[in-house]
Design a protein around this motif. Structure first.
Motif, PDB file in Angstrom:
ATOM      1  N   GLU A 142      -1.130  -3.445   5.132  1.00  0.00           N
ATOM      2  CA  GLU A 142      -1.602  -4.628   4.412  1.00  0.00           C
ATOM      3  C   GLU A 142      -0.612  -5.020   3.320  1.00  0.00           C
ATOM      4  OE1 GLU A 142      -2.655  -4.541   1.083  1.00  0.00           O
ATOM      5  OE2 GLU A 142      -2.631  -2.365   0.784  1.00  0.00           O
ATOM      6  N   SER A 143       0.241  -4.076   2.934  1.00  0.00           N
ATOM      7  CA  SER A 143       1.267  -4.366   1.929  1.00  0.00           C
ATOM      8  C   SER A 143       2.313  -5.348   2.442  1.00  0.00           C
ATOM      9  CB  SER A 143       1.957  -3.074   1.474  1.00  0.00           C
ATOM     10  OG  SER A 143       1.062  -2.253   0.758  1.00  0.00           O
ATOM     11  N   ALA A 144       2.335  -5.564   3.763  1.00  0.00           N
ATOM     12  CA  ALA A 144       3.227  -6.578   4.321  1.00  0.00           C
ATOM     13  C   ALA A 144       2.768  -7.974   3.942  1.00  0.00           C
ATOM     14  CB  ALA A 144       3.274  -6.447   5.846  1.00  0.00           C
ATOM     15  N   LEU A 145       1.464  -8.131   3.733  1.00  0.00           N
ATOM     16  CA  LEU A 145       0.894  -9.426   3.368  1.00  0.00           C
ATOM     17  C   LEU A 145       0.650  -9.523   1.873  1.00  0.00           C
ATOM     18  CD1 LEU A 145      -1.699  -9.790   6.271  1.00  0.00           C
ATOM     19  CD2 LEU A 145       0.664 -10.589   6.194  1.00  0.00           C
ATOM     20  N   ASN A 146       0.277  -8.421   1.263  1.00  0.00           N
ATOM     21  CA  ASN A 146       0.092  -8.338  -0.192  1.00  0.00           C
ATOM     22  C   ASN A 146       1.206  -7.458  -0.746  1.00  0.00           C
ATOM     23  OD1 ASN A 146      -2.303  -9.837  -0.214  1.00  0.00           O
ATOM     24  ND2 ASN A 146      -3.535  -8.031   0.214  1.00  0.00           N
ATOM     25  N   ILE A 147       2.399  -8.008  -0.916  1.00  0.00           N
ATOM     26  CA  ILE A 147       3.533  -7.197  -1.370  1.00  0.00           C
ATOM     27  C   ILE A 147       3.191  -6.569  -2.721  1.00  0.00           C
ATOM     28  CG2 ILE A 147       5.982  -7.147  -1.942  1.00  0.00           C
ATOM     29  CD1 ILE A 147       5.570  -7.925   0.925  1.00  0.00           C
ATOM     30  N   PRO A 148       3.157  -5.225  -2.794  1.00  0.00           N
ATOM     31  CA  PRO A 148       2.788  -4.579  -4.060  1.00  0.00           C
ATOM     32  C   PRO A 148       3.934  -4.625  -5.069  1.00  0.00           C
ATOM     33  CG  PRO A 148       3.172  -2.930  -2.336  1.00  0.00           C
ATOM     34  CD  PRO A 148       3.363  -4.268  -1.697  1.00  0.00           C
ATOM     35  N   GLY A 155       6.838  -2.993   0.793  1.00  0.00           N
ATOM     36  CA  GLY A 155       6.148  -4.152   1.339  1.00  0.00           C
ATOM     37  C   GLY A 155       7.052  -5.017   2.188  1.00  0.00           C
ATOM     38  N   VAL A 156       8.273  -5.222   1.730  1.00  0.00           N
ATOM     39  CA  VAL A 156       9.221  -6.042   2.484  1.00  0.00           C
ATOM     40  C   VAL A 156       9.562  -5.386   3.817  1.00  0.00           C
ATOM     41  CG1 VAL A 156      11.587  -6.936   2.490  1.00  0.00           C
ATOM     42  CG2 VAL A 156      10.171  -7.190   0.459  1.00  0.00           C
ATOM     43  N   SER A 157       9.720  -4.065   3.823  1.00  0.00           N
ATOM     44  CA  SER A 157      10.031  -3.370   5.080  1.00  0.00           C
ATOM     45  C   SER A 157       8.880  -3.497   6.070  1.00  0.00           C
ATOM     46  CB  SER A 157      10.357  -1.893   4.825  1.00  0.00           C
ATOM     47  OG  SER A 157       9.182  -1.140   4.523  1.00  0.00           O
ATOM     48  N   LYS A 158       7.647  -3.459   5.582  1.00  0.00           N
ATOM     49  CA  LYS A 158       6.492  -3.583   6.463  1.00  0.00           C
ATOM     50  C   LYS A 158       6.324  -5.020   6.961  1.00  0.00           C
ATOM     51  CE  LYS A 158       5.123   0.685   6.549  1.00  0.00           C
ATOM     52  NZ  LYS A 158       5.111   1.466   7.804  1.00  0.00           N
ATOM     53  N   ALA A 159       6.701  -5.999   6.135  1.00  0.00           N
ATOM     54  CA  ALA A 159       6.694  -7.390   6.581  1.00  0.00           C
ATOM     55  C   ALA A 159       7.736  -7.589   7.688  1.00  0.00           C
ATOM     56  CB  ALA A 159       6.973  -8.319   5.406  1.00  0.00           C
ATOM     57  N   ALA A 160       8.873  -6.924   7.551  1.00  0.00           N
ATOM     58  CA  ALA A 160       9.913  -7.017   8.578  1.00  0.00           C
ATOM     59  C   ALA A 160       9.401  -6.503   9.919  1.00  0.00           C
ATOM     60  CB  ALA A 160      11.148  -6.242   8.140  1.00  0.00           C
ATOM     61  N   LEU A 161       8.592  -5.437   9.881  1.00  0.00           N
ATOM     62  CA  LEU A 161       8.040  -4.901  11.125  1.00  0.00           C
ATOM     63  C   LEU A 161       7.197  -5.934  11.857  1.00  0.00           C
ATOM     64  CD1 LEU A 161       6.893  -1.226  10.375  1.00  0.00           C
ATOM     65  CD2 LEU A 161       8.921  -2.017  11.606  1.00  0.00           C
ATOM     66  N   GLN A 162       6.453  -6.737  11.119  1.00  0.00           N
ATOM     67  CA  GLN A 162       5.647  -7.762  11.765  1.00  0.00           C
ATOM     68  C   GLN A 162       6.521  -8.805  12.450  1.00  0.00           C
ATOM     69  OE1 GLN A 162       2.368  -7.826   8.319  1.00  0.00           O
ATOM     70  NE2 GLN A 162       1.970  -9.270   9.961  1.00  0.00           N
ATOM     71  N   GLY A 163       7.646  -9.127  11.826  1.00  0.00           N
ATOM     72  CA  GLY A 163       8.589 -10.053  12.444  1.00  0.00           C
ATOM     73  C   GLY A 163       9.180  -9.486  13.713  1.00  0.00           C
ATOM     74  N   GLY A 185      -4.913  -0.262   5.671  1.00  0.00           N
ATOM     75  CA  GLY A 185      -4.992  -0.346   4.220  1.00  0.00           C
ATOM     76  C   GLY A 185      -4.834   1.048   3.642  1.00  0.00           C
ATOM     77  N   PRO A 186      -5.243   1.268   2.398  1.00  0.00           N
ATOM     78  CA  PRO A 186      -5.160   2.605   1.798  1.00  0.00           C
ATOM     79  C   PRO A 186      -5.889   3.629   2.678  1.00  0.00           C
ATOM     80  CG  PRO A 186      -5.692   0.978   0.128  1.00  0.00           C
ATOM     81  CD  PRO A 186      -5.779   0.272   1.446  1.00  0.00           C
ATOM     82  N   THR A 187      -5.178   4.683   3.026  1.00  0.00           N
ATOM     83  CA  THR A 187      -5.699   5.667   3.974  1.00  0.00           C
ATOM     84  C   THR A 187      -5.537   7.060   3.394  1.00  0.00           C
ATOM     85  OG1 THR A 187      -5.028   4.206   5.797  1.00  0.00           O
ATOM     86  CG2 THR A 187      -5.565   6.483   6.366  1.00  0.00           C
ATOM     87  N   ARG A 188      -6.548   7.890   3.586  1.00  0.00           N
ATOM     88  CA  ARG A 188      -6.591   9.214   2.978  1.00  0.00           C
ATOM     89  C   ARG A 188      -5.767  10.214   3.797  1.00  0.00           C
ATOM     90  NH1 ARG A 188     -11.505   9.510   3.150  1.00  0.00           N
ATOM     91  NH2 ARG A 188     -12.116   8.486   1.221  1.00  0.00           N
ATOM     92  N   THR A 189      -4.450  10.087   3.728  1.00  0.00           N
ATOM     93  CA  THR A 189      -3.554  11.030   4.389  1.00  0.00           C
ATOM     94  C   THR A 189      -3.201  12.164   3.434  1.00  0.00           C
ATOM     95  OG1 THR A 189      -1.573   9.847   3.672  1.00  0.00           O
ATOM     96  CG2 THR A 189      -2.564   9.165   5.764  1.00  0.00           C
TER      97      THR A 189
END
Length: 264
Positions: A142-148, A155-163, A185-189
């Protein structure tokens, strides 16, 4: 719905813990032969043991390789030349002030989070296309859409993955190979639990209280109002890898608890 992947071979990168391990477990329970990667032999062996405990009748294989590098990708390809399902899960994150993120840190983020998936998809997608069936997933965020603000490079790297995911889906249009990005989203890893524990100690609260504070302060738009469990992310990934998901491609599939303020 009964998902049967008994005739499929799946590769899950970065699967010695967290979301990757949960995805590997879910695919195995659906019948797939699962290949996981890791950089550390001890962690890889431990992950394989956990998988065998979770799905004792299934086949697993571990490949020791750092697929964040070109050499590591070649190692994996040599060890497992073909696959029906590729889950590009490998990723890193780091909290950094934007003005302190140097070129090397930007480069590392893209090598691990973006180029690893590109390299592997470039290889495995060709075999999938020839066979007329395949599933490729890029684990975005979700950080691809809501860049933290606290980790812009992540966030930018995750947005690139969507592209990349959308573009590759177009390249493979009409071939029987689907390509999608998954947005947790936030996940309990395990890694997140350690991160939260350190924050909790610094603020003098319990880890449980810190989880709630994190959601309230950092992801206030969450409709789930809690951290997800890795298995909850894996459930969507298993479906997207299934024959039943044959009409889902080029999509950004959200499993982020309603954080993103959009109905699209």
């Amino acid at each position: 719905m009964f998902i049967d992947l008994s005739d499929k071979t799946a590769i899950v990168t970065g699967a010695t813990g967290g979301i990757g391990l949960a995805i590997a477990k879910g695919l195995a329970r659906a019948g797939a032969t699962v290949v996981i990667t890791g950089r550390d032999q001890e962690r890889l062996d431990a992950a394989l043991a956990r998988l065998r405990d979770a799905a004792p009748a299934r086949k697993f294989r571990g490949v020791l390789a750092d697929v964040a590098t070109a050499a590591g990708c070649k190692q994996l390809i040599a060890a497992q030349p073909q696959a029906d399902i590729l889950i590009n899960n490998l990723g890193i994150y780091a909290v950094r002030d934007f003005f302190e993120i140097d070129d090397d840190q930007w480069e590392e983020m893209f090598q691990v989070n973006v180029l690893s998936g590109i390299r592997l998809s470039r290889h495995y997608a060709q075999g999938m296309r020839e066979r007329g069936w395949g599933r490729i997933q890029f684990i975005s965020s979700e950080s691809a859409l809501n860049i933290p603000a606290e980790m812009v490079h992540y966030g930018v790297s995750k947005a690139a993955l969507q592209g990349v995911s959308r573009g590759l889906a177009k390249v493979l249009a009409g071939t029987g190979v689907t390509v999608n990005s998954i947005l947790p989203g936030p996940t309990r890893t395990e890694g997140v639990a350690t991160f939260l524990a350190s924050m909790a100690e610094a603020r003098g609260v319990s880890t449980t209280e810190m989880e709630a504070l994190f959601i309230k302060e950092n992801r206030p738009s969450s409709l789930l109002q809690r951290f997800a469990d890795p298995d909850e992310i894996a459930n969507l990934c298993v479906y997207a890898a299934s024959p039943q998901a044959s009409a889902t491609t080029g999509a950004a599939l959200r499993v982020e608890g309603g954080i993103v303020e959009s109905i699209a």
